[in-house]
Design a protein around this motif. Structure first.
Motif, PDB file in Angstrom:
ATOM      1  N   PHE A   4     -15.470  98.488  66.471  1.00  0.00           N
ATOM      2  CA  PHE A   4     -15.188  98.307  68.012  1.00  0.00           C
ATOM      3  C   PHE A   4     -13.762  98.438  68.142  1.00  0.00           C
ATOM      4  O   PHE A   4     -12.893  97.914  67.529  1.00  0.00           O
ATOM      5  CB  PHE A   4     -16.074  96.805  68.239  1.00  0.00           C
TER       6      PHE A   4
ATOM      7  N   GLU B 143      -5.398  94.954  74.216  1.00  0.00           N
ATOM      8  CA  GLU B 143      -6.205  95.966  73.283  1.00  0.00           C
ATOM      9  C   GLU B 143      -6.844  94.831  72.068  1.00  0.00           C
ATOM     10  O   GLU B 143      -6.487  93.903  71.686  1.00  0.00           O
ATOM     11  CB  GLU B 143      -5.364  96.600  72.557  1.00  0.00           C
ATOM     12  N   CYS B 144      -8.220  95.376  71.665  1.00  0.00           N
ATOM     13  CA  CYS B 144      -8.836  94.625  71.107  1.00  0.00           C
ATOM     14  C   CYS B 144      -9.615  95.770  69.947  1.00  0.00           C
ATOM     15  O   CYS B 144      -9.879  96.602  70.343  1.00  0.00           O
ATOM     16  CB  CYS B 144     -10.024  93.819  71.803  1.00  0.00           C
TER      17      CYS B 144
ATOM     18  N   ASP C 215     -13.907  90.361  74.136  1.00  0.00           N
ATOM     19  CA  ASP C 215     -14.456  91.367  75.051  1.00  0.00           C
ATOM     20  C   ASP C 215     -16.101  91.280  75.089  1.00  0.00           C
ATOM     21  O   ASP C 215     -16.387  91.122  74.083  1.00  0.00           O
ATOM     22  CB  ASP C 215     -14.239  92.767  74.321  1.00  0.00           C
TER      23      ASP C 215
ATOM     24  N   THR D 244     -20.103 104.553  73.789  1.00  0.00           N
ATOM     25  CA  THR D 244     -18.494 104.334  74.633  1.00  0.00           C
ATOM     26  C   THR D 244     -18.754 103.992  75.899  1.00  0.00           C
ATOM     27  O   THR D 244     -19.803 104.640  76.758  1.00  0.00           O
ATOM     28  CB  THR D 244     -17.678 105.599  74.642  1.00  0.00           C
TER      29      THR D 244
ATOM     30  N   SER E 274     -11.544  98.220  72.067  1.00  0.00           N
ATOM     31  CA  SER E 274     -11.475  98.593  73.395  1.00  0.00           C
ATOM     32  C   SER E 274      -9.753  98.409  74.080  1.00  0.00           C
ATOM     33  O   SER E 274      -8.883  97.839  73.405  1.00  0.00           O
ATOM     34  CB  SER E 274     -12.148  97.076  73.892  1.00  0.00           C
TER      35      SER E 274
ATOM     36  N   SER F  48     -18.203  93.201  75.644  1.00  0.00           N
ATOM     37  CA  SER F  48     -19.196  94.365  74.871  1.00  0.00           C
ATOM     38  C   SER F  48     -19.591  93.932  73.378  1.00  0.00           C
ATOM     39  O   SER F  48     -20.555  94.622  72.931  1.00  0.00           O
ATOM     40  CB  SER F  48     -18.529  95.730  74.849  1.00  0.00           C
TER      41      SER F  48
ATOM     42  N   ARG G  76     -10.714 100.494  82.003  1.00  0.00           N
ATOM     43  CA  ARG G  76     -11.214  99.721  80.720  1.00  0.00           C
ATOM     44  C   ARG G  76     -11.919 100.750  79.896  1.00  0.00           C
ATOM     45  O   ARG G  76     -12.778 101.491  80.459  1.00  0.00           O
ATOM     46  CB  ARG G  76     -11.844  98.742  81.113  1.00  0.00           C
ATOM     47  N   ASN G  77     -11.899 100.887  78.577  1.00  0.00           N
ATOM     48  CA  ASN G  77     -12.720 101.529  77.851  1.00  0.00           C
ATOM     49  C   ASN G  77     -13.106 100.814  76.639  1.00  0.00           C
ATOM     50  O   ASN G  77     -12.118 100.041  76.057  1.00  0.00           O
ATOM     51  CB  ASN G  77     -12.078 102.920  77.362  1.00  0.00           C
ATOM     52  N   THR G  78     -14.324 100.834  76.150  1.00  0.00           N
ATOM     53  CA  THR G  78     -14.813 100.128  75.151  1.00  0.00           C
ATOM     54  C   THR G  78     -15.555 101.338  73.963  1.00  0.00           C
ATOM     55  O   THR G  78     -16.128 102.262  74.850  1.00  0.00           O
ATOM     56  CB  THR G  78     -15.822  99.184  75.334  1.00  0.00           C
ATOM     57  N   SER G  79     -15.291 101.358  72.697  1.00  0.00           N
ATOM     58  CA  SER G  79     -15.828 102.230  72.073  1.00  0.00           C
ATOM     59  C   SER G  79     -16.394 101.876  70.773  1.00  0.00           C
ATOM     60  O   SER G  79     -15.621 100.685  70.227  1.00  0.00           O
ATOM     61  CB  SER G  79     -14.953 103.570  71.530  1.00  0.00           C
ATOM     62  N   SER G  80     -17.688 102.215  70.236  1.00  0.00           N
ATOM     63  CA  SER G  80     -17.979 101.488  68.903  1.00  0.00           C
ATOM     64  C   SER G  80     -18.888 102.614  68.149  1.00  0.00           C
ATOM     65  O   SER G  80     -19.310 103.428  68.586  1.00  0.00           O
ATOM     66  CB  SER G  80     -19.034 100.192  69.369  1.00  0.00           C
TER      67      SER G  80
END
Length: 753
Positions: free
Chosen positions: A263, A281-282, A193, A235, A265, A195, A246-250
């Motif tokens: 992290f 999914e990551c 990913d 996020t 995603s 991000s 797509r969503n990424t959160s950390s």
């Protein structure tokens, strides 16, 4: 006397209230101190960081702005800061020659580096839709990334790897010192990913003394490190055409002597084409801790769960009439790949003295995959382990004495592969057709000397020694036992690079380097499936001269090089038998890669005090005069033809602007010349031009910031091929269609605690 004591008491009180604290500015990717950075206080005169990146501030100060050429400015709110401060600067998009890179493990500014190194900063990764590396890598001269789908990609550097059918080969990849390349030389980066990544460092051409089997070059991915002492929640949610979500959160946890990032995603897409759904999914945990003032330990754990359907390539008629169609046989089989993989790495850097430094990295990973194909169902279980060790010793202060680096990289992986018949009704595994166990091992040993003869003249010389072997056990006992071993001769690869700074802003360099590409295990087998003892690795020498620098008061930045790469024992793939998808390899000739690469950047306007803060343009060009010198494949003589899979000319241009209120935008243009598809050069893909747009609005309110953005890809709805399949075995299925005009938008939120 009373007045004197009152003044003394007041002074002591102020010194207690407004205590002096220490700060340090470092590079966010490699932790190197940044000297000469400007510290602008809310009140008072500015400071400049010393050689160790240090500065001082008092608790009276409200905020500071830290800036340095080549890096993004950083605003620091000091109201919640207690004690010493560690500030990490991210590389920007302009004047990157001043940024410290670690391409050859020598921590130099890019302008001082004797070699063809390119840098992609996080800001540059964010210029696009940032789903995959394709656009960013393609803006690097000499690099060409085919992208048939999110899970189908092939990266070539200076034409090396162009003959790989579906994957990246002869180009090594690393993620924070952890190899992304398998024991047989195949690299997969598209699952990472974006991000997670702070920057990408690319060595174009053989990088022999440190990285071994990298005939094409090396791509180093550097993970973004969170700030010490500060907590942050981020996020980002994006939606787009073809069902993209797509969503990424950390969450960054800043500690006194370290930091940890959590992290996650999730990305799903229906895909542009039929049978093109994608679900990934990551999750990852990364961290770094200072064990002492100079010792540091870092770790990374990353897990990926991916299911992606495969539309495959189509013929020219289908490409014209219905580019969204999947290949018929893959549509009928509902072909897909279902993969789980994870890797864990731990690194330790520990100086034993002012002159002696030791660094270790240990890593392990696994990959379980299930791929449904029209030809069968392939199940693979892979486990890999390895270690990198480096010891660095500074022989002394004399310019005639080098910094010596000795190191090793040992890597071993085991692949257990089972191929079943495909029950076309249920897509369930049928009878076993093959069952293999392959152990793949290599060892690299390298020695490098780094001489700084003067402020202007630097030399890096080194050598790599590689040993690669495969051990194959045929577990399918119903036919003839094809078990066997192959151990390649030791390959010695020297490298020498010289850099001379004409003045503080410009430099020239020259390089001679050797590299090699090991055959994949599939390529080592003959028509009957036995190990072919006569197969040899591809090898080649690269000769290069280049220059980089900043001109016109740092308004113009450039990087240009001229090179020739001579490759012998060219590996050619053939189908093992009629109706089979299995390949064998043959050493069939020699290629010559003559090329020219250039990247330019120019600031048309810059004034932070006005509404329209800046306008800049970036331009890069690659000329690839690559051809077969000698290429005889059975009864065919292709000598003198152009190398398949590579466009002769590529051009990229970017215009971007920023404003004082946070509105920004960019326009990207890309031209790709026609590409030879067959070795006889009888069929070429058409040249094409693609334009992308992206814009947004970003703003900060104290510790809270947001970024709202959107864009259009392929603005003029160009019909083009995003990947080609060279020398297809059947049905003339050459083309992977690029996406038609499509849209995306999203919002990113960040809160520093």
């Amino acid at each position: 006397m009373i007045r004197f004591y009152l003044l003394l008491l007041t002074s002591l009180t102020e010194s207690l209230i407004f205590a002096q604290n220490n700060g340090k500015v470092i590079d966010s990717s490699n932790g190197e101190p940044i000297s000469g950075a400007t510290i602008q206080f809310y009140r008072g005169d500015p400071q400049v960081t010393d050689i160790s990146g240090g500065f001082t501030y008092s608790t009276e100060d409200i905020s500071i702005i830290i800036s340095h050429i080549g890096y993004e400015d950083k605003n620091i709110d000091l109201s919640n800061t207690d004690g010493d401060l560690l500030v990490q600067l991210e590389a920007g998009t302009f004047n990157l020659q001043e940024v410290v890179v670690t391409a050859y493990h020598d921590n130099r500014k890019l302008i001082d580096t004797p070699g063809p190194v390119a840098l992609i900063s996080k800001k540059e990764l964010e210029r696009d839709q940032d789903l995959i590396f394709t656009n960013s890598l393609n803006r690097v001269p000499g690099v060409f990334m085919h992208s048939g789908a999110l899970n189908t990609n092939r990266i070539t550097i200076r034409g090396i790897g162009s003959r790989s059918r579906f994957s990246t080969n002869r180009v090594k990849g690393y993620l924070n010192e952890i190899p992304l390349t398998t024991g047989e030389g195949e690299t997969t980066m598209e699952d990472i990913d974006l991000s997670l990544i702070d920057r990408v460092e690319i060595i174009r051409g053989p990088a022999s003394s440190e990285f071994g089997a990298a005939l094409g070059g090396v791509i180093n991915l550097k993970i973004q490190k969170p700030d010490f002492t500060r907590n942050k929640i981020q996020t980002n949610t994006q939606i787009g055409s073809y069902g993209l979500i797509r969503n990424t959160s950390s969450f960054d946890l800043g500690l006194k002597n370290g930091s940890v990032r959590f992290f996650a995603s999730k990305m799903v897409s229906d895909g542009y084409r039929e049978n093109n759904e994608y679900d990934r999914e990551c999750g990852s945990i990364t961290g770094q801790f200072n064990l002492s003032e100079k010792s540091q330990v870092s770790f990374i754990f990353n897990f990926i769960d991916l299911k992606a359907f495969i539309p495959s390539s189509i013929d020219s008629a289908t490409f014209v009439e219905n580019p969204r169609a999947a290949a018929f046989i893959w549509q009928e089989a509902e072909g897909f790949e279902d993969t789980e993989k994870a890797f864990l790495g731990v690194s330790l850097e520990h100086p034993l003295s002012d002159r002696l430094n030791i660094a270790y990295s240990v890593f392990t990973n696994f990959r379980n995959s299930n791929e449904v194909q029209p030809f069968g169902i392939l199940k693979e279980n892979t486990n890999a382990n390895g270690v990198r060790f480096k010891i660095q010793y500074d022989l002394g202060s004399s310019s005639a004495l080098p910094i010596l680096t000795f190191g090793t990289e040992m890597f071993s992986d085991r692949v257990i592969a089972t191929n079943h018949n495909n029950d076309s009704i249920s897509n369930l595994p049928g009878l076993i057709e093959s069952h293999d166990n392959v152990d793949r091992n290599y060892q690299n040993y390298f020695l490098q000397g780094d001489w700084q003869f003067s402020e202007r003249l630097a030399l890096i010389a080194g050598v790599n020694v590689n040993q690669t072997k495969y051990d194959f056990e045929d577990l399918f006992k119903e036919d003839e036992d094809q078990s066997g071993k192959i151990k390649y001769n030791l390959i010695t690869s020297p490298r020498i690079g010289l850099n001379y700074k004409i003045n503080s802003n410009t430099a020239i360099y020259t390089v001679i380097s050797h590299g090699f590409g090991t055959p994949t295990f599939e390529e080592t087998r003959d028509e009957q499936g036995f190990i072919n003892p006569d197969i040899e690795p591809e090898t080649g020498y690269n000769y290069e001269i280049g220059s980089r620098g900043n001109l016109l008061n740092n308004r113009l930045t450039y990087d240009a090089s001229l090179f020739t790469l001579r490759v012998r024992d060219l590996l050619v793939s053939r189908r093992r038998r009629e109706g089979s998808n299995e390949q064998i390899g043959v050493n069939a000739g020699k290629t010559t890669h003559n090329g020219f690469e250039m990247a330019l950047g120019y600031r048309l306007y810059e004034n932070p005090a006005t509404f329209f803060r800046g306008l800049s343009i970036h331009f890069n060009y690659s000329y690839a005069g690559y051809k077969f010198n000698t290429f005889i494949d059975q009864e065919n003589d292709f000598s003198g033809n152009r190398l398949t899979g590579v466009p002769r000319n590529t051009i990229n241009g970017i215009m971007e602007f920023t404003t004082s209120i946070g509105v920004y935008g960019n326009l990207n243009y890309r031209f790709v010349d026609e590409i030879p598809i067959l070795d006889d050069n009888s069929i070429f893909s058409d040249s094409y031009q693609v334009v992308n747009l992206k814009g947004g609005f970003q703003h900060s309110l104290g510790n809270f910031s947001f970024n709202i953005y959107g864009g259009v890809n392929n603005v003029f709805n160009e019909k083009y091929t995003s990947q080609i399949l060279i020398n297809p075995q059947f049905n003339q299925r050459y083309f992977y269609p690029g996406q038609a005009r499509n849209y995306f938008g999203g919002i990113s939120l960040s809160l520093t605690i």
